[in-house]
Enzyme design. Structure first.
Site: not given
Lengths: 366, 143
Positions: A191-192
């Site tokens: 998850h960026c």
């Protein structure tokens, strides 16, 4: 899709046999307000443009990312390009422009594309899976319920498929549940926060294009600004005067200097992942590197050819979005599902935490 | 044994149960469904016919996900245009999905609906399962 006609036969609606079906058919043809599926989506996502755009609930630092890129590139085009065009070549703003367009487009696509979210199981599916789990293991809880894993052999490797308590499915291989978005994502990478979205099967190529083009852009701007300052200070004025006459360049230099190392490093890391057909998740956990002491472990998804791995990850067919955001909720279900959806979020957090703790405990123990 | 139903009749029939054919992951992450014949369908449909349907489905999905010259060309072209062609063009995968939808409708009309069964397109279930709805047989003493 034509198949939608079949979905209107709902077991709950037909449980009480009515002798006069015609009055029922009217609401199906003209619902009071047809709701789209994104409006009843159970995950923590936000939708815009009537379901065309999907982002995570917390946009993270996406505004910061966009702002930094726009600011630095803007300053570059306004303050450095005129000087460089006069003294060097007009290719510089052209190249800069192309890189900038690539960066912005791929960033927006990474942020706004469905990363490969798996829709949650329907109640009937979940019940069917529960039946299958309870049967073979026989009597369950003494003090510990049976671990909900299934094993499958892929390419002579044993892969464990875990049961997701939130989505009520056995996760396919390489799928992971993102707690920030509360969705199972296929080929989950990470998850960026910089793009404000998960990176998964469907948007990994956009993410890779983004970081590679950003590293080129950052390096390019850094190089051009350095050249600009060097040329200015060559005129006998010295570096300090050059900086004073073009203060924007100093700011660009600082931003680029600090970002180029991390972005280049990230690009290099992801190039390695692409060539080995690995995800960040697998690399961090050491799933296939034999860290758990098992020497026979190897990546079962790799084609054992760097070129083929790169081609399949970056140039493979684009899978469709599985969550059908803009489809309409079948009118028979909408009455039943909406009260359930409203109740769930309040209790969901507690149940999720409990299940997450249980899942975590089981995964540690297994 | 069972009286023939048409798709229209099925709308008014009651659902007896649903059977789910799960994914087969032994070949990796590609979309493939198990061809094992579910026990609940034994009285309703021929095993060979069922396996043929699932196998055709698997072949269609394999065609959609095939890594070949065509998909590479599409991918490279997309990369060069910063993936903006995905906004205007229908991808190969989407074209095959339409073929699959048509195939399932044909199968339902010709084979499954007359036997009181209904196949649900897997895309409606997130490509996780093939859902087969079994309708109650309205003929007396059929079970």
């Amino acid at each position: 899709m034509k198949n939608r006609e079949y979905q209107q036969i709902d077991p709950q609606a037909l449980a009480t046999p009515t002798p006069t079906p015609p009055p029922r058919s009217l609401p199906e043809h003209k619902p009071r307000r047809a709701r789209r599926k994104w409006e009843v989506f159970p995950g923590k996502n936000r939708f815009y443009c009537d379901g065309r755009i999907i982002v995570a609930r917390q946009s993270g630092v996406l505004p910061l990312t966009l702002g930094l890129i726009l600011l630095t590139s803007g300053l570059f085009f306004i303050f450095d390009c005129p000087f460089l065009v006069k003294h060097l070549t007009s290719c510089i703003p052209a190249i800069g422009g192309v890189l900038f367009v690539f960066v912005i487009i791929s960033l927006l696509q990474t942020s706004f594309t469905d990363p490969g979210i798996l829709p949650r199981a329907t109640p009937e599916e979940a019940a069917d899976i529960e039946k299958q789990i309870d049967n073979p293991t026989g009597s369950s809880s003494s003090y510990r319920p049976p671990p909900r894993t299934k094993e499958v052999v892929i390419n002579q490797q044993v892969v464990k498929l875990k049961y997701c308590f939130t989505c009520k499915i056995f996760r396919p291989p390489r799928t992971s549940h993102c707690s920030l978005c509360d969705n199972c994502v296929e080929r989950f990478d990470h998850h960026c926060p910089w793009v404000g979205n998960c990176v998964g099967k469907r948007n990994y190529r956009f993410f890779y294009t983004f970081i590679v083009s950003l590293s080129f852009l950052t390096a390019f701007i850094f190089g051009c600004v350095t050249t600009h300052l060097a040329l200015r200070s060559q005129g006998g004025n010295g570096l300090v005067n050059a900086l004073q006459s073009s203060p924007a360049s100093a700011l660009e230099l600082v931003v680029c200097f600090f970002s180029v190392w991390s972005i280049l490093g990230l690009s290099g890391f992801h190039t390695y992942l692409v060539a080995a057909n690995l995800t960040t998740n697998e690399d961090i956990k050491g799933s296939w590197s034999g860290k758990s002491g098992n020497e026979d472990v190897g990546n079962p998804y790799s084609y054992n050819s760097m070129i083929k791995n790169c081609c399949s990850v970056l140039c493979g067919p684009m899978p469709p979005s599985l969550i059908d955001r803009r489809g309409f909720v079948p009118s028979d279900d909408s009455v039943q599902t909406s009260p359930v959806e409203i109740e769930l979020p309040a209790a969901k957090n507690d149940i999720n935490m409990e299940k997450d703790c249980l899942d975590f405990a089981l995964s540690c123990a297994s | 044994m069972a009286e023939t139903h048409s798709l229209q009749d099925l709308r008014q029939a009651a659902v007896a149960s649903k059977v789910f054919v799960q994914r087969d992951y032994t070949s990796g992450t590609i979309c493939k469904f198990q061809t094992k014949f579910p026990a609940e369908l034994e009285s309703r449909i021929d095993k060979v016919q069922f396996e043929e349907t699932i196998q055709t489905l698997n072949n269609l999905y394999a065609e959609a996900e095939k890594l070949g010259g065509r998909s590479y060309l599409e991918g490279c072209l997309a990369c060069l245009t910063a993936y903006t062609i995905f906004l205007c063009m229908e991808t190969h995968y989407e074209k095959v999905l339409k073929k699959i939808a048509k195939f399932i409708q044909e199968q339902n009309e010709k084979i499954y609906a007359p036997l009181g069964l209904l196949l649900t397109d897997p895309i409606e279930r997130g490509l996780r399962v093939v859902e087969i709805t079994i309708f109650e047989d309205r003929s007396i003493g059929s079970r």
